[in-house]
Write a protein that holds these residues in place. Sequence first.
Motif, PDB file in Angstrom:
ATOM      1  N   ASP A  73      50.653  39.951  37.077  1.00  0.00           N
ATOM      2  CA  ASP A  73      51.157  38.767  37.760  1.00  0.00           C
ATOM      3  C   ASP A  73      50.646  38.672  39.193  1.00  0.00           C
ATOM      4  O   ASP A  73      50.362  37.581  39.690  1.00  0.00           O
ATOM      5  N   ILE A  74      50.568  39.818  39.849  1.00  0.00           N
ATOM      6  CA  ILE A  74      50.141  39.902  41.243  1.00  0.00           C
ATOM      7  C   ILE A  74      49.134  41.036  41.360  1.00  0.00           C
ATOM      8  O   ILE A  74      49.245  42.053  40.667  1.00  0.00           O
ATOM      9  N   ALA A  75      48.151  40.869  42.221  1.00  0.00           N
ATOM     10  CA  ALA A  75      47.162  41.916  42.467  1.00  0.00           C
ATOM     11  C   ALA A  75      47.215  42.340  43.925  1.00  0.00           C
ATOM     12  O   ALA A  75      47.387  41.504  44.822  1.00  0.00           O
ATOM     13  N   LEU A  76      47.076  43.627  44.149  1.00  0.00           N
ATOM     14  CA  LEU A  76      46.876  44.176  45.493  1.00  0.00           C
ATOM     15  C   LEU A  76      45.434  44.641  45.567  1.00  0.00           C
ATOM     16  O   LEU A  76      45.047  45.626  44.935  1.00  0.00           O
ATOM     17  N   VAL A  77      44.633  43.911  46.353  1.00  0.00           N
ATOM     18  CA  VAL A  77      43.197  44.152  46.360  1.00  0.00           C
ATOM     19  C   VAL A  77      42.626  43.531  47.628  1.00  0.00           C
ATOM     20  O   VAL A  77      43.309  42.777  48.329  1.00  0.00           O
ATOM     21  N   GLY A  78      41.388  43.854  47.934  1.00  0.00           N
ATOM     22  CA  GLY A  78      40.758  43.292  49.116  1.00  0.00           C
ATOM     23  C   GLY A  78      40.651  41.783  49.050  1.00  0.00           C
ATOM     24  O   GLY A  78      40.344  41.211  47.997  1.00  0.00           O
ATOM     25  N   ALA A  79      40.898  41.101  50.177  1.00  0.00           N
ATOM     26  CA  ALA A  79      40.860  39.641  50.201  1.00  0.00           C
ATOM     27  C   ALA A  79      39.488  39.091  49.862  1.00  0.00           C
ATOM     28  O   ALA A  79      39.366  37.946  49.403  1.00  0.00           O
ATOM     29  N   GLU A  80      38.445  39.902  50.049  1.00  0.00           N
ATOM     30  CA  GLU A  80      37.099  39.418  49.735  1.00  0.00           C
ATOM     31  C   GLU A  80      36.953  39.097  48.253  1.00  0.00           C
ATOM     32  O   GLU A  80      36.153  38.228  47.872  1.00  0.00           O
ATOM     33  N   THR A  81      37.734  39.779  47.390  1.00  0.00           N
ATOM     34  CA  THR A  81      37.625  39.501  45.959  1.00  0.00           C
ATOM     35  C   THR A  81      38.073  38.079  45.643  1.00  0.00           C
ATOM     36  O   THR A  81      37.510  37.425  44.759  1.00  0.00           O
ATOM     37  N   SER A  82      39.079  37.588  46.356  1.00  0.00           N
ATOM     38  CA  SER A  82      39.511  36.205  46.132  1.00  0.00           C
ATOM     39  C   SER A  82      38.433  35.228  46.563  1.00  0.00           C
ATOM     40  O   SER A  82      38.259  34.164  45.954  1.00  0.00           O
ATOM     41  N   ILE A  83      37.695  35.567  47.600  1.00  0.00           N
ATOM     42  CA  ILE A  83      36.606  34.703  48.066  1.00  0.00           C
ATOM     43  C   ILE A  83      35.494  34.652  47.027  1.00  0.00           C
ATOM     44  O   ILE A  83      34.970  33.576  46.699  1.00  0.00           O
ATOM     45  N   TYR A  84      35.130  35.816  46.488  1.00  0.00           N
ATOM     46  CA  TYR A  84      34.105  35.852  45.443  1.00  0.00           C
ATOM     47  C   TYR A  84      34.527  35.011  44.236  1.00  0.00           C
ATOM     48  O   TYR A  84      33.745  34.202  43.719  1.00  0.00           O
ATOM     49  N   VAL A  85      35.761  35.197  43.789  1.00  0.00           N
ATOM     50  CA  VAL A  85      36.219  34.508  42.579  1.00  0.00           C
ATOM     51  C   VAL A  85      36.383  33.011  42.816  1.00  0.00           C
ATOM     52  O   VAL A  85      35.937  32.192  42.006  1.00  0.00           O
ATOM     53  N   ASN A  86      37.013  32.638  43.922  1.00  0.00           N
ATOM     54  CA  ASN A  86      37.238  31.211  44.177  1.00  0.00           C
ATOM     55  C   ASN A  86      35.938  30.444  44.376  1.00  0.00           C
ATOM     56  O   ASN A  86      35.881  29.241  44.095  1.00  0.00           O
TER      57      ASN A  86
END
Length: 332
Positions: free
Chosen positions: A82-95
Amino acid sequence: MIRKVFVSLICFISIISITACSFQPNNGDTIRLAEVTRSIFYAPLYVAIEKGFFEEEDLHIELTTTWGGDKTMTSLLSGGSDIALVGAETSIYVNAQEPAEPIINFAMLTQSDGTFLMARNNTADEFAWEDLKGSTFLGQRKGGMPQMTGEFVLKQNHIDPHQDLTLIQNIDFANIANAYASGTGEYVQLFEPQATMFEHQGLGSIVASFGEESGAVPYTVFMTKEGYMEENEDHIERFTRAIYKAQTWIYNASAEEVATAVAPYFDDTSTDIIADSFVRYRNQQSYAQTPVLTEEAWNNLQDIMDEAGELPERSDYNTYVNNTWAEKVINE
């Protein structure tokens, strides 16, 4: 390299999207949380669990360690968590790949890089950045946040990481510490508790902090899919409140209290090492003091990615960061 991995990830998620619908939204008080690795860097999360802060919010956390940003995002996008704890850069790559549901960052856990520079043959008092020229440097994998921050700091100190030293970055993350312990590299970039453990074992000295050198960045963030957030606003609020309680607690507790609380998550590490590692992070304020992710930190992250040639495109702060619950809980 890492950007290509996340492009492949989006393609993979698209392929399995038909079967992924078998993962139904979690309508109870259990939250399935995927953490990218197990680290003392994430002490506030473990404190929130062990000190009962989630329980006070009527939440049960099912914590899974997914060991890698790509695996963590696969779990989140496919509905495995439901929720991920991970580097914010991963959201940038995916989005940047325009997924079916955007990934939204809603609470920050760590606000600086968590790695330290360890020298095999000199001490902090003797060290100057100029010493790295001509040396063999055992860095992190290309495109990951530790490596991007490492290269950013080296350049800030007038070191060209690809010209002025021999840079090794083809060793898997899990094996970097072992490679250094076996004699590879004159310098190494390490997280805690490995850095403190090696210092205690006489394998080298911690001579610099990449976190102190690189400034504030949303290094590790809680994020979720937009749809989950819209359907579970109450869960997100209570989750964020528990994290904030833990963030406040660790800045007021003794190192021994924190070490005792998180010790169940580190079976092979002594409480003394845990305490020393925690103090090193707390002293440089690596742990965010509130869950609010600032625009300045978000832009600093993208500047570091851009410098490394890994930024696919500028990511809009107001679109992909939602501080609604973070601001609410700190103002209560």
